[in-house]
Design an enzyme around this catalytic site. Structure first.
Site, PDB file in Angstrom:
ATOM      1  CG  HIS A   1      33.423  48.790  27.053  1.00 32.27           C
ATOM      2  ND1 HIS A   1      33.772  50.093  26.801  1.00 32.27           N
ATOM      3  CD2 HIS A   1      32.771  48.804  28.242  1.00 32.27           C
ATOM      4  CE1 HIS A   1      33.344  50.861  27.790  1.00 32.27           C
ATOM      5  NE2 HIS A   1      32.740  50.115  28.678  1.00 32.27           N
TER       6      HIS A   1
ATOM      7  CG  HIS B   1      36.401  51.874  35.190  1.00 29.96           C
ATOM      8  ND1 HIS B   1      36.234  51.848  33.820  1.00 29.96           N
ATOM      9  CD2 HIS B   1      35.215  52.268  35.694  1.00 29.96           C
ATOM     10  CE1 HIS B   1      35.003  52.193  33.518  1.00 29.96           C
ATOM     11  NE2 HIS B   1      34.368  52.462  34.632  1.00 29.96           N
TER      12      HIS B   1
END
Length: 1183
Positions: free
Chosen positions: A312, A357
């Protein structure tokens, strides 16, 4: 030293010959594009080290020595920022002359960037080092010798012998505890005159490591000789041990890692006792069964029949807020065997997509750079398929670019058509060898209604849903502006502290020189203001004849003064120093000199003290240093741990603290109890003589500890800045957690400037399965399904939490047996890292003339008292003002809307979002087997059927709830269809969940943060160590039987699942060292079985309070594992040292079925699964 040549076959001479041909040639080392230097490389086969030298005059100086086992990759080319990037310099530097050596044992590797003089030399280094790494087995004696050599070199100058004070530094470093007097005796027995050679040092260290009792207990019965006196046993006796105890075939003597193998002194018929014990601790004797280190399972089953190693946020090297994104993170995961990696794609400049991100402060990397490293590294460790999980935030235009680059860069590796157009199940790993699959949502063939059932994407953080985010500044009580990360939602502004990714938890910097032996002695008072008068008063008040102390001289720096009480009168005697033969000597009379102040005091404690003027009695009892801490308002003499926790739970600020005495540890006198991230922690302060030790820092008293950490990070960046004073402590007693009592102050809970969390959200958890604690573990909690556990304290590091149930208070239980009941902080953007929340209100911009770097202040009128933040530019100020005022305006408009018009506007917005995110055909046609779809309700699946080429994603919370509640359905569902589980968005620190529940329900892709070395990741490493670490582990056949329930113990007999009874004896350990050379005070070993609900057990040894170098336990434990195919066993060496959470020293996790019986070593890895020198010795029986 050991020699790796004995581990090489005839082919191994070729790489060494090649290295010998080029080792004298110069290379250019690039630190950055503007800093280079000439270096020379050589491989030292005796130490298994690659050494990098620089030239100093006519001699070579060792700049760097890298152990072969730490080299992770030798990569050709110049794919590193250290190499020149400007056109002119880059053209001059041929890529074929360049190579990079990556090394280290953390997630982010170190590297050296090198350029050879010619292409041939570069190729020689690359191929030779790769060959050496492939064929060389570094044996345990060589590792020990390297460690001893590095330890010796770390405290002495090159070529010099070791002195006593340097040996004391070594004992601290290797965690071997003995008194200074005992150390002096051992030093004198092993040294000549006042120094210790390397040979003497290594013999002494081996003596400390060696345990005669281990030999006597294990090998003694097989030895013919008297084990108590002989230093050898017959090799035939050793062979008998291998046959009888280890159940192994006997090898030739030269195939065991004995030190004298291959030497002229080799004794064919005997084995030295220390060699025999070293073998027990060696990797060759490890508990892991090597037959499982190759691919042995059937790889022709559908993909859905395997657990698949999954990552992840693969691009991140740390937290989700401000860590670096790096292509090397992809390389690291792929080389670890990870087969599903995530690409979080966003629009980039110049029509080039980027990966980072979103809505956070993480750095960005180019999409094409990531594809290139995937192409180059996808199949270096495993040839089985790689799945690219695409988190797609790009516009249709840049998605077309992505589709084009997928095909251009990945080429034939990319799967673009089905394996078989008539297939009804997923293809197998064998059919998909060396293929890359794309997982993403696809254009639906026909419109589907919007269902409130889930998401097609893995939106792992709510930050992606925020309207604006970024860095702004808050003013702290000292008037300083501190940076925080803010995120704006439609109802509030939330913020958290920005982690300092550069600093470790505790900085390993000594405040005192550890080699000065007198520093920790109780008679040494250091610098004393008004020294003569004050110290005379101290010895008079001590009032014991011969009572003495030593202080530093005020008038003669570098000298010392003894103050002694004799005949009721204080006398002051100067200790002078002289520098001779390269070292300092101490004396009272020049005719009697001593190599250290400690030696001088030891001498005069046994002999009369004399000067040129008079003779006095011997030095008697030490006068202690006065303690002033009991006058401090933050110190509590009589409170308990429970009382400290009760007070601190009611205060919300990170850094709130108090100090108290402890009676639970002989080695520690004080405990600092403090608040961090809604948890109360306890730091034991270790005593070393008169000094106090925190990590590797030394302090004279607890007041100096507190003062030091008021302005420096104490733990995870938090300083001790909010003392719980006596007044505050009494006020806190009037406040009850969960509700404000009638005695709460009328101002709403503020006393002396503190804000209390009287209405703080108590964490509660509901049991989703019953759990029965072992009868011999009163510290663990038993409960039934649906019980509500209160006051839950989450211990994310080890997967075991604490909580209250009825009269049972703060007892441990496995976290995956419960689900957290929804609470306020569950909806927080930053979870437990959240610092605060502000309601949105009208904003105005003010000037900040006192701080030119932050010239603008945003004043947000959320309440009577406005909330103020500072920003660096007018543009930032205006953007934030517009965003917040826009929310305020919209809120006012919505309040006037009718329900129907409001729903129309919402549906219009949803349709717009879906049109924007819809992949173009060029992208969509590349998605073959992993078409992202929303989670379907079980009734829909039952009516529509399982669809083998679709995949749904679950966050950990919904997965735990759904898969824990109905594992029978999900085992059936996962027989055909894939699903992926990802961590909750509130895990901003990139921590991991415990994936066992998901695996037990058949979930194939339990995605974890590989960059975080916590327990979840360690279980993942253990799970996928099986089947040759290829990233695919076949689920057992019983998981595909009808109505299989992993938690139903009654099904085991019906399915013919055989239990395993394990008897494990934890015998001893070696080289238990914590990161940063922190002291190991009380190591213990924890054994844990993690599997089906009925197979979750944990036991631990007692604490060994002696040392971490070679502790012995000899404790036996028994486990019955009812379903061993689902079970892992985790060994962890821990230290309940300063902080009460038990610091991890090392761990090893294995599938239960992959162990060898007998006396076995358990090599301990760090959190990332990388090898350490630390090792356990255990005895395993199973039946």
């Amino acid at each position: 030293m050991g020699d790796i040549s004995r581990n090489m076959d005839t082919e191994s001479e070729k790489p060494m010959d090649a290295i010998n041909r080029v080792k004298g040639s110069a290379l250019q080392r690039y630190h950055n594009p503007k800093k280079q230097e000439v270096v020379f490389l050589n491989f030292d086969s005796s130490t298994c080290q690659l050494k990098c030298y620089t030239k100093s005059g006519s001699s070579l100086r060792t700049q760097l020595a890298i152990w072969l086992g730490d080299i992770q990759e030798i990569r050709p080319g110049k794919s590193n920022k250290a190499f020149p990037t400007s056109c002119s310099d880059s053209k001059r530097l041929d890529e074929n002359r360049c190579f990079i050596i990556f090394y280290g044992n953390e997630f982010v590797l170190k590297n050296i960037c090198l350029a050879a003089l010619c292409i041939d030399e570069a190729q020689t280094w690359i191929t030779s080092l790769r060959a050496l790494k492939a064929i060389t087995v570094v044996d345990y004696p060589t590792k020990l010798d390297n460690w001893m050599s590095e330890t010796f070199d770390s405290v002495v100058t090159a070529g010099a012998p070791m002195r006593l004070e340097q040996l004391r530094t070594v004992t601290n470093k290797v965690n071997y505890r003995l008194s200074t007097r005992k150390l002096m005796d051992e030093f004198r027995q092993s040294s000549s005159i006042d120094s210790l050679s390397f040979e003497g040092f290594s013999l002494l260290l081996r003596k400390w490591l060696h345990s005669q009792q281990i030999f006597t207990d294990i090998l003694g019965p097989y030895a013919i000789v008297d084990c108590s006196s002989a230093d050898k046993i017959p090799f035939s006796a050793f062979q008998d041990f291998i046959r009888s105890e280890q159940k192994e075939e006997v090898l030739g003597r030269d195939q065991y890692p004995f030190r004298d193998n291959g030497s002229l002194l080799m004794d064919k018929y005997n084995v030295r006792i220390d060699d025999a014990i070293d073998y027990l601790f060696s990797t060759q004797n490890q508990i892991w069964d090597e037959q499982y280190s190759k691919v042995y399972q059937d790889m022709t089953r559908p993909l859905s029949h395997y657990w698949i190693a999954s990552s992840h946020n693969t691009y991140l090297t740390g937290n989700q807020l401000n860590s670096d994104s790096s292509v090397e993170a992809y390389v690291r995961c792929l080389r670890w065997g990870c087969r599903c990696i995530e690409l979080d794609c966003w629009d980039g400049p110049n029509n080039n997509p980027v990966i980072y991100h979103g809505m956070a402060l993480t750095s960005k990397i180019l999409f094409v750079d990531v594809l290139e490293v995937i192409r180059d590294h996808a199949f270096e460790t495993s040839e089985f398929p790689v799945i690219l999980s695409i988190e797609n935030h790009c516009s249709p235009r840049q998605q077309k670019v992505m589709a084009k680059k997928f095909q251009e860069i990945l080429g034939k590796l990319l799967l673009t058509i089905p394996i078989n157009r008539t297939e009804s199940t997923l293809p197998s790993p064998t059919q998909l060898k060396r293929k890359i699959l794309i997982k993403c949502k696809q254009i639906p063939l026909e419109p589907r209604p919007i269902k409130n059932s889930g998401s097609t994407t893995d939106s792992s953080t709510k930050l992606n849903k925020t309207l604006r985010s970024g860095k702004m500044y808050l003013q702290n009580p000292n008037g300083q502006w501190q940076p925080f990360f803010f995120a704006l939602t439609r109802t509030k502004l939330e913020y958290t502290e920005i982690p300092d990714i550069r600093q470790s938890e505790l900085l390993p910097v000594n405040c005192y020189k550890a080699e000065e032996l007198h520093f920790n002695q109780k008679w040494f008072h250091g610098k004393v203001a008004n020294g003569r008068d004050v110290t005379e008063e101290r010895v008079i008040n001590f009032n014991i004849e011969g009572g003495f102390l030593v202080r530093e001289s005020e008038s003669l720096p570098g000298s010392y003064v003894i103050c002694i009480l004799s005949g009721g009168q204080p006398y002051n005697i100067r200790i002078a120093t002289v520098f001779e033969n390269g070292r300092t000597y101490y004396y009272i009379l020049i005719t009697k000199k001593f190599p250290s102040l400690f030696d001088l005091i030891c001498f005069y404690r046994n002999n009369q003290l004399e000067t040129r003027e008079f003779r006095l009695m011997k030095l008697a009892k030490s006068v202690p240093v006065p303690q002033t801490h009991e006058k401090e308002d933050w110190f509590y003499k009589d409170i308990t741990r429970e009382e400290a926790e009760e007070a601190l739970r009611k205060v919300y600020m990170n850094g709130a603290f108090l100090v108290r005495y402890t009676n639970t540890s002989k080695a520690c006198r004080f405990v600092i109890s403090f608040k961090i991230d809604n948890l109360v922690k306890h730091c034991r302060v270790r005593a070393d003589g008169r000094l106090l030790v925190v990590a590797t820092k030394y302090f004279e008293d607890i007041t100096k500890v507190v003062n030091y950490y008021k302005s420096r990070p104490f733990f995870k960046g938090v300083t001790l800045k909010f003392p719980i004073t006596k007044t505050v402590f009494e006020d806190l007693k009037t406040i009850e957690v969960g509700g404000i009592s009638s005695e709460t102050p009328a101002d709403g809970g503020e006393v002396a400037g503190y804000i209390y969390t009287a209405n703080a959200n108590e964490i509660k958890a509901r049991a989703i399965h019953s759990y029965h604690a072992p009868p011999d573990r009163p510290d663990m909690l038993s409960f039934k399904k649906n019980d509500i556990i209160g006051n839950v304290v989450k211990e994310e590091e080890n997967g075991w939490w604490k909580g209250d149930l009825g009269s049972e208070k703060q007892k441990s239980f496995p976290s995956h047996f419960v689900e957290v009941i929804e609470q306020a902080n569950q909806s927080n953007l930053f979870g437990d890292m959240q610092t605060g929340t502000v309601g949105v209100g009208k904003v105005e911009i003010l000037s900040n003339p006192d701080y030119p770097r932050l010239p603008y202040i945003l004043q947000i009128y959320d309440s009577v008292v406005p909330f103020r933040v500072a920003v660096e530019t007018s543009r930032e100020a205006k953007n934030w003002q517009d965003a917040i005022n826009g929310i305020v305006q919209q809120t006012g408009d919505i309040q006037t809307d009718t329900p129907s018009s409001l729903w129309k506007s919402i549906l219009k917005m949803l349709c717009k979002i879906r049109r924007h995110n819809k992949p173009p055909k060029e992208f969509s046609r590349l998605i073959i087997y992993c078409k992202g779809v929303p989670q379907r309700h079980p009734t829909d699946v039952a009516s529509e059927g399982r669809k083998f080429n679709e995949i749904s994603s679950f966050n950990e919370g919904s997965a735990m709830k759904a898969m824990g509640a109905d594992p029978v359905y999900f085992c059936w569902y996962h027989e055909v269809q894939l699903s992926r589980v990802y961590p909750n968005g509130q895990r901003v620190n990139s921590s991991n969940y415990i994936p066992i529940t998901m695996w037990n329900a058949g979930c194939q892709l339990a995605a974890l943060n590989y960059q975080t070395p916590d327990k979840g990741m360690q279980l993942n490493q253990g799970k996928f160590r099986d089947n040759g670490s290829c990233g695919y582990v076949l689920k057992p056949d019983f998981m595909f039987t009808k109505d299989f329930d992993p938690n139903n113990v009654k099904l085991l007999n019906k399915l013919n699942i055989q239990k395993i009874n394990l008897t494990l004896t934890v015998i001893a350990a070696r080289n238990l060292v914590k990161p940063g050379n922190k002291a190991v005070i009380g190591p213990f070993v924890e054994l844990e079985i993690i599997g089906a609900d009925f197979d979750c057990l944990k036991q631990r040894t007692r604490q060994n309070a002696e040392f971490g170098l070679s502790p012995v336990w000899n404790e036996k434990f028994s486990f019955t594992v009812l379903n061993p195919d689902l079970a892992l066993i985790r060994f962890s060496a821990q230290d309940e040292d300063t902080l009460d959470d038990s610091d991890l020293i090392g761990q090893a996790t294995y599938p239960v079925r992959c162990l060898r019986p007998g006396y076995r070593s358990v090599p301990l890895n760090n959190g990332f699964g990388e090898e350490q020198l630390s090792v356990l010795l255990v005895h395993l029986q199973y039946f």
